[in-house]
Design an enzyme around this catalytic site. Structure first.
Site, PDB file in Angstrom:
ATOM      1  N   PRO A  20       0.899  -1.099  -0.133  1.00  0.00           N
ATOM      2  CA  PRO A  20      -0.052  -0.239   0.175  1.00  0.00           C
ATOM      3  C   PRO A  20       0.881   1.088   0.143  1.00  0.00           C
ATOM      4  O   PRO A  20       1.827   1.456   0.927  1.00  0.00           O
ATOM      5  CB  PRO A  20      -0.769  -0.063   1.334  1.00  0.00           C
ATOM      6  CG  PRO A  20       0.141  -0.978   2.104  1.00  0.00           C
ATOM      7  CD  PRO A  20       0.789  -1.875   1.229  1.00  0.00           C
ATOM      8  N   CYS A 103       3.211   3.304   8.826  1.00  0.00           N
ATOM      9  CA  CYS A 103       3.435   4.683   8.297  1.00  0.00           C
ATOM     10  C   CYS A 103       3.864   5.779   9.362  1.00  0.00           C
ATOM     11  O   CYS A 103       3.245   5.988  10.439  1.00  0.00           O
ATOM     12  CB  CYS A 103       2.312   5.185   7.681  1.00  0.00           C
ATOM     13  SG  CYS A 103       2.216   6.518   6.922  1.00  0.00           S
ATOM     14  N   GLY A 215      10.630  -3.856   2.227  1.00  0.00           N
ATOM     15  CA  GLY A 215      11.608  -2.900   2.399  1.00  0.00           C
ATOM     16  C   GLY A 215      12.745  -2.922   1.594  1.00  0.00           C
ATOM     17  O   GLY A 215      13.451  -4.345   1.687  1.00  0.00           O
ATOM     18  N   GLY A 237       7.246  -2.741  -2.925  1.00  0.00           N
ATOM     19  CA  GLY A 237       6.793  -1.330  -2.951  1.00  0.00           C
ATOM     20  C   GLY A 237       7.285  -0.330  -4.022  1.00  0.00           C
ATOM     21  O   GLY A 237       6.690  -0.718  -5.204  1.00  0.00           O
ATOM     22  N   ARG A 238       8.368   0.678  -4.053  1.00  0.00           N
ATOM     23  CA  ARG A 238       8.579   1.372  -5.084  1.00  0.00           C
ATOM     24  C   ARG A 238       9.005   0.720  -6.274  1.00  0.00           C
ATOM     25  O   ARG A 238       8.742   1.263  -7.560  1.00  0.00           O
ATOM     26  CB  ARG A 238       9.484   2.365  -4.497  1.00  0.00           C
ATOM     27  CG  ARG A 238       9.124   3.718  -3.518  1.00  0.00           C
ATOM     28  CD  ARG A 238       9.939   4.244  -2.730  1.00  0.00           C
ATOM     29  NE  ARG A 238      10.686   3.303  -1.976  1.00  0.00           N
ATOM     30  CZ  ARG A 238      11.823   3.815  -1.219  1.00  0.00           C
ATOM     31  NH1 ARG A 238      12.434   5.085  -1.605  1.00  0.00           N
ATOM     32  NH2 ARG A 238      12.574   2.933  -0.507  1.00  0.00           N
TER      33      ARG A 238
END
Length: 335
Positions: A20, A103, A215, A237-238
């Site tokens: 997310p 977060c 991560g 993620g990214r």
């Protein structure tokens, strides 16, 4: 694109998931990612329980049926309110409800949720128990290894022990601390060192938990290596956002041993009917194509593709033809 079956095994889907990410993993982004990987577990941007329960912002729950398996991530810290929000998510048809305990932004700190919840494992356990009592879909947690001056070697096992006792069976651990003071959210994604060995030790210490790692994962090679070390899942993620073609094309064959998913060019073409529907309904082309900029990262012509979309997607009346024009700027792939 045919509607996907909902009755999927989430533990299997979670072998590879897309994290997310606020302002990024909206419904348009997830539709693209699903074209590239039919099996990966997709997550929404974080939606706060106050927005749903007090604010009535049910439009935040909208998604495309093709996205399944798809999980709703909630932010909050009030067990009763989270239970109500989880119920709304389950009624909307989400396959999983995930609680954000990772977060680090100022906004979530002021609301006492996100990474600050690493300091309150008993409260997180209460939230998990309340959410599980409210819904029949699975309730999961995404967390950090600790925050600020906490010792992750002590904090993380205690956190996992308490939430597993509350019935949580699947956890994703971002293998970095979060520094609530002194680092921005962006810096918190890079500066705190990764501690994969700690997460691997937690996998051994909690054999009944399905444990995914998050991560710093930037390739399928890296994802496969982590799975080979015994982890149950890898959350990307990214890299999945900035290079979706490189990260998700071919993922089904490599992670699950099953064919599936389109190559980048076929996915771009498959987005055209979706874009046509979106624009015809009053949406803007750039709302979709901003998620497609990195689709051809590393391929000859990728820069021209990005430039054409960036410069033309916001023109009045822009539609699928802009994507076709951008595709024409790509160099043919070598046979």
């Amino acid at each position: 694109m045919a509607e996907k079956e909902k009755n999927v095994d989430l533990s299997t889907a979670a072998r590879l998931s897309v994290a997310p990410m606020m302002d990024w993993t909206d419904r348009h982004c997830r539709y693209l990612h699903r074209l590239l990987s039919p099996r990966a577990l997709l997550y929404t941007e974080m939606v706060t329980s106050p927005a749903l329960v007090r604010g009535g912002a049910l439009h935040l729950l909208a998604y495309n049926p093709e996205e399944h398996p798809v999980a709703l991530q909630l932010g909050g810290s009030d067990p009763e309110e989270l239970a109500a929000a989880a119920r709304l998510g389950a009624e909307a048809g989400y396959d999983e409800i995930n609680l954000n305990c990772g977060c680090p932004s100022d906004r979530v700190q002021s609301g006492t949720f996100g990474a600050v919840l690493m300091k309150h494992p008993e409260l997180v356990a209460d939230c998990v128990a309340a959410m599980r009592a409210a819904v029949t879909v699975e309730v999961t947690v995404k967390c950090r290894i600790g925050v600020d001056d906490q010792d992750p070697e002590e904090v993380l096992p205690d956190f996992l022990d308490k939430i597993s006792a509350a019935g949580c069976r699947r956890v994703t651990v971002h293998a970095r601390k979060a520094w609530l003071q002194g680092l921005s959210p962006k810096e918190n994604r890079d500066i705190p060192p990764l501690d994969y060995p700690l997460v691997l030790r937690m996998r051994q210490a909690f054999p009944d938990l399905h444990l995914s790692i998050n991560g710093g994962i930037t390739s399928l090679d890296q994802a496969e290596a982590l799975l080979a070390q015994g982890l149950d899942g890898v959350m990307v993620g990214r890299a999945a956002y900035h290079e979706p073609g490189n990260m998700l094309c071919g993922a089904d064959a490599r992670i699950w041993g099953q064919p599936g998913g389109l190559d980048a060019e076929a996915a771009a073409l498959a987005m055209l009917p979706y874009i046509e529907r979106h624009v015809s309904a009053g949406g803007k082309l750039g709302q979709v194509t901003r998620h497609m900029l990195g689709l051809f990262q590393g391929r000859a012509g990728a820069r021209a593709w990005r430039r054409h979309l960036s410069e033309n997607a916001h023109r009045p009346g822009a539609g699928p033809e802009v994507v076709r024009e951008a595709l024409a700027l790509l160099a043919p792939e070598a046979a």
